[in-house]
Scaffold this motif. Sequence first.
Motif, PDB file in Angstrom:
ATOM      1  N   ASP B 314       1.285  -1.146   0.248  1.00 45.88           N
ATOM      2  CA  ASP B 314       0.101   0.265   0.272  1.00 45.88           C
ATOM      3  C   ASP B 314       0.599   0.756   0.338  1.00 45.88           C
ATOM      4  OD1 ASP B 314      -2.126  -1.948   0.379  1.00 45.88           O
ATOM      5  OD2 ASP B 314      -2.132  -1.501   2.001  1.00 45.88           O
ATOM      6  N   LEU B 315       1.951   1.060  -0.229  1.00 47.77           N
ATOM      7  CA  LEU B 315       3.158   2.476  -0.241  1.00 47.77           C
ATOM      8  C   LEU B 315       3.534   3.064  -1.726  1.00 47.77           C
ATOM      9  CD1 LEU B 315       5.767   1.557   3.167  1.00 47.77           C
ATOM     10  CD2 LEU B 315       4.236   3.259   3.099  1.00 47.77           C
ATOM     11  N   THR B 316       3.154   4.304  -1.895  1.00 47.52           N
ATOM     12  CA  THR B 316       3.482   4.377  -3.171  1.00 47.52           C
ATOM     13  C   THR B 316       4.993   4.855  -2.607  1.00 47.52           C
ATOM     14  OG1 THR B 316       1.055   4.758  -3.726  1.00 47.52           O
ATOM     15  CG2 THR B 316       3.163   6.099  -5.346  1.00 47.52           C
ATOM     16  N   VAL B 317       5.772   4.468  -4.160  1.00 45.99           N
ATOM     17  CA  VAL B 317       7.429   5.155  -4.008  1.00 45.99           C
ATOM     18  C   VAL B 317       7.694   6.292  -4.821  1.00 45.99           C
ATOM     19  CG1 VAL B 317       9.911   5.024  -3.338  1.00 45.99           C
ATOM     20  CG2 VAL B 317       7.945   3.058  -2.567  1.00 45.99           C
ATOM     21  N   SER B 318       7.929   7.691  -4.473  1.00 48.63           N
ATOM     22  CA  SER B 318       8.528   8.715  -4.872  1.00 48.63           C
ATOM     23  C   SER B 318       9.119   9.604  -5.515  1.00 48.63           C
ATOM     24  CB  SER B 318       7.482   9.988  -5.326  1.00 48.63           C
ATOM     25  OG  SER B 318       6.925  10.227  -4.076  1.00 48.63           O
ATOM     26  N   THR B 319      10.129   9.571  -5.819  1.00 53.42           N
ATOM     27  CA  THR B 319      11.276  10.896  -5.384  1.00 53.42           C
ATOM     28  C   THR B 319      11.515  11.355  -5.371  1.00 53.42           C
ATOM     29  OG1 THR B 319      12.189  10.831  -7.926  1.00 53.42           O
ATOM     30  CG2 THR B 319      12.717   8.909  -6.688  1.00 53.42           C
ATOM     31  N   GLY B 330      12.333   8.648   3.727  1.00 49.62           N
ATOM     32  CA  GLY B 330      13.634   8.008   3.853  1.00 49.62           C
ATOM     33  C   GLY B 330      14.789   7.581   2.875  1.00 49.62           C
ATOM     34  N   ARG B 331      15.387   6.820   2.811  1.00 42.96           N
ATOM     35  CA  ARG B 331      16.606   6.623   2.192  1.00 42.96           C
ATOM     36  C   ARG B 331      16.438   4.920   1.174  1.00 42.96           C
ATOM     37  NH1 ARG B 331      21.093   4.554   3.205  1.00 42.96           N
ATOM     38  NH2 ARG B 331      21.606   4.818   4.919  1.00 42.96           N
ATOM     39  N   VAL B 332      16.435   4.878   0.230  1.00 44.88           N
ATOM     40  CA  VAL B 332      16.553   3.293  -0.082  1.00 44.88           C
ATOM     41  C   VAL B 332      18.316   2.330   0.533  1.00 44.88           C
ATOM     42  CG1 VAL B 332      16.795   1.607  -1.961  1.00 44.88           C
ATOM     43  CG2 VAL B 332      15.328   3.440  -2.456  1.00 44.88           C
ATOM     44  N   GLU B 333      17.655   1.366   1.174  1.00 38.60           N
ATOM     45  CA  GLU B 333      18.973   0.312   1.831  1.00 38.60           C
ATOM     46  C   GLU B 333      19.132  -0.456   0.764  1.00 38.60           C
ATOM     47  OE1 GLU B 333      20.153   1.324   4.285  1.00 38.60           O
ATOM     48  OE2 GLU B 333      21.463  -0.346   4.954  1.00 38.60           O
ATOM     49  N   ILE B 352      14.010  -0.138   9.199  1.00 31.64           N
ATOM     50  CA  ILE B 352      14.059  -0.572   7.912  1.00 31.64           C
ATOM     51  C   ILE B 352      12.261  -0.708   7.989  1.00 31.64           C
ATOM     52  CG2 ILE B 352      13.641  -2.203   6.434  1.00 31.64           C
ATOM     53  CD1 ILE B 352      16.754  -0.697   6.852  1.00 31.64           C
ATOM     54  N   VAL B 353      11.761   0.409   6.493  1.00 29.75           N
ATOM     55  CA  VAL B 353      10.342  -0.301   6.102  1.00 29.75           C
ATOM     56  C   VAL B 353      10.765  -1.248   4.793  1.00 29.75           C
ATOM     57  CG1 VAL B 353       8.847   1.027   5.419  1.00 29.75           C
ATOM     58  CG2 VAL B 353       9.812   1.773   7.183  1.00 29.75           C
ATOM     59  N   ASN B 354       9.366  -2.381   4.528  1.00 25.55           N
ATOM     60  CA  ASN B 354       9.676  -2.389   2.865  1.00 25.55           C
ATOM     61  C   ASN B 354       8.226  -2.196   2.174  1.00 25.55           C
ATOM     62  OD1 ASN B 354      11.145  -4.467   3.538  1.00 25.55           O
ATOM     63  ND2 ASN B 354       9.694  -5.454   5.155  1.00 25.55           N
ATOM     64  N   ALA B 355       8.987  -1.991   0.726  1.00 25.13           N
ATOM     65  CA  ALA B 355       7.495  -1.280   0.538  1.00 25.13           C
ATOM     66  C   ALA B 355       7.917  -2.458  -1.155  1.00 25.13           C
ATOM     67  CB  ALA B 355       8.164  -0.102  -0.304  1.00 25.13           C
ATOM     68  N   LYS B 356       6.867  -2.741  -2.001  1.00 20.16           N
ATOM     69  CA  LYS B 356       6.662  -3.518  -3.368  1.00 20.16           C
ATOM     70  C   LYS B 356       6.582  -2.618  -4.599  1.00 20.16           C
ATOM     71  CE  LYS B 356       4.405  -7.535  -1.407  1.00 20.16           C
ATOM     72  NZ  LYS B 356       3.265  -8.596  -1.931  1.00 20.16           N
ATOM     73  N   GLU B 366      19.302   6.093  -2.417  1.00 19.39           N
ATOM     74  CA  GLU B 366      18.190   7.107  -3.459  1.00 19.39           C
ATOM     75  C   GLU B 366      17.995   7.914  -2.070  1.00 19.39           C
ATOM     76  OE1 GLU B 366      16.431   8.381  -7.590  1.00 19.39           O
ATOM     77  OE2 GLU B 366      17.360   6.464  -7.106  1.00 19.39           O
ATOM     78  N   ARG B 367      16.774   9.273  -2.110  1.00 20.45           N
ATOM     79  CA  ARG B 367      15.687   9.400  -1.417  1.00 20.45           C
ATOM     80  C   ARG B 367      14.831   9.114  -1.685  1.00 20.45           C
ATOM     81  NH1 ARG B 367      15.492  11.394   3.044  1.00 20.45           N
ATOM     82  NH2 ARG B 367      17.745  11.051   3.626  1.00 20.45           N
ATOM     83  N   VAL B 368      13.988   9.227  -0.991  1.00 18.32           N
ATOM     84  CA  VAL B 368      12.413   8.630  -1.588  1.00 18.32           C
ATOM     85  C   VAL B 368      11.179   9.057  -0.554  1.00 18.32           C
ATOM     86  CG1 VAL B 368      12.942   6.471  -2.850  1.00 18.32           C
ATOM     87  CG2 VAL B 368      12.463   6.486  -0.923  1.00 18.32           C
TER      88      VAL B 368
END
Lengths: 319, 388
Positions: B314-319, B330-333, B352-356, B366-368
């Motif tokens: 349910d997470l949307t990722v944008s830069t 957050g920062r991509v690990e 640590i947060v998981n996103a699909k 990268e900063r997201v």
Amino acid sequence: MSLRDHIDALAADNEVGGVLNIDREKAVALAVFLIPGLSLFAIFSVGPIVYSAVGSFYAWDTFTMEEFVGLDNWIRSLRDPLIVHWSNIQEFRYPMGALTHNLLWVVIHVPASTFLGLGLALLFADLKGRRILRSMVFAGFTVPPIVIGLVLMFIYDPQAGIFNEVLRVLGQEQWVRNWTQSPQVAIYALIAGGIWVHTGFSMLLYSSALSAIDPSLIESAKVDGAGAWRRFWDIIWPLVKPVTAVVVIMGIIWVMRMFDIVYAAGGAAGGPNHAYSVLGIEVYRAAFRPEIDYGMAMVVALIQLFIVAPLALYIARMN
Amino acid sequence: MGESALRVWYMTAISMDGVSKYFDAGNTVANYQLNLEVEDGEFLVILGPSGCGKTTALRLIAGLEQPSEGAIYFDDERVDGRSPSERNVAMVFQNYALYPHMTVAQNIGYPLKVRGVSPDDRDQKVATVTELLHIEDQVDKKPAALSGGQRQRVALARAIVREPSVFLLDEPLSNLDAKLRQEMRIELKRLQNELAITTVYVTHNQEEAMSMADTVVVMNRGTIQQIAPPQELYKRPRTAWVARFIGSPPMNLFRGTRRNGSIDLGEAGTVELPGKIDADEAVVETAGQDDASTASVVANSARDDVAVGVRPEDLTVSTTRPSSGNVIEGRVETVEPMGEYILLNVFVNDQIVNAKLSEWTVEKDERVYLTFDDDDAYLYDDGGELVA
């Protein structure tokens, strides 16, 4: 022949040579490791057996081999009432001969110690103090048999013995007697002692067999609706069967080689008038007590071997 | 299967009423105050991590253990104190527990033999179930000669041949390889549908639980965490623990503090969650059709420590920072391509947060910005209970 074939043939030759070399090295190594064991086996087992087998067909003057007499020793020994006493057997009166006594041990001692051992193993299986109990029962088996014989003498002693004392306490005075010296009952008293000792051995084997049974099999049988008796007959008994074979055969071997307990109780005669003599006692007396009869000692020892060896072989080849 | 020689047997409802089980003279609590209802013909799965007491619960139903407290009923009959044979339950064990000295046919026929069923009837029933489970050509073999899947089928056959009123399975698929497990899962479900037998199935595998169960019971540390149908369990996990346990990868939980109508997540940012939170008064919400807020009480309490849960899907990722909505920075690990999706591990604050992700759009370091809808968020109080 092309060059290619030539090279291939050379390579093949090398391979064969290599294999042979390795085999040679292996064979030497095998021999080096086998020789000590095999020579001991030859000197202390095969040698004496062959010597006895040959010697049993010769006449002996004490320890020197004389002339060939054929089956003379065999016939004489097997007819000897000390080995098989036919007339007494018919009347069921002791002594019945050493071989008969040995077989009596097999018939009474072996089943009794087997079932007692299984019973105790089942009884102890779920108990809290099972390790201590098991050690206590097994301790008897670790004691040298000659000591067991002496202990039995104490237990059955007419005056100080605990067994007669128990009878007196229970008010069974008519049974009080010198158990190891009464010809008609002494053998049973000794067999009882033997059972007491050997039960520890069979219990130990059964205990490990029982603990190897997956507990979920028993639970599954419970869920399937089987009561305690059915669980025993349908699941436990078939699964400990291989151990039963070992226990029974080891038991037979143990009593066929019986010597110490009988010697402690009855000396080289095997009890009053040889009342509970066994084959081992007869071998000992024929070989080491005057009149020395070396031929008979060899025959009797071979009879023991004929009975025990196939059983030992069966156990050794079991998987 | 066409002609059913196995009649449709009595069905049985199971109920556990305040059942506790202690071991070691009360020093070990295996089960504590279990209350559970299993309906006629229901497929109930008890799900939990190892050591959570799920197997003990099953053994209590089977009669292999007796409860320390509480009562167990089959329909209206109280059965605790009775032995397994008096309960007409059948059980499949994790290691199958096939009798190694009996042939397949003897194994399957054993419960019948114990019950005194005549050899002819026995043979007929064994033939029927072996056909049902496609093991009719294995009947003369010993269990040692069978493959894992065949042993499994024999164990199932032995359990159903006697037409039990309750069917109990203890991690029955855990010894099979992945492909076989999938097959047997379908097979089991088919059997249960055909026989309509009350079934209790214990597993630590949530996929099995979700795919087969009518109802899932989630257990942890000897207690029941939640009883719900699979979909509800996923959509509305009642505690933070269940939320983390169900779903793979697990739900993300952000610790925060309730403050002035919004939730402060520390360095990660602040989220509003209108309709979920009201810092000043207790509100009973009845609005909305979405699962997450059908009717919930938001307590106005001094305990303002909360956790916000959002599932990775349910997470949307944008830069670039979105202008509105719930934004967490957050920062991509790591970026893990999983095939059907790409799993992002994002370092937020100290967790640590998981996103699909469906496409590979970001790179390591990268900063997201992670955004989510209000409806996809779960609010848990500091006791781990679902607030809204």
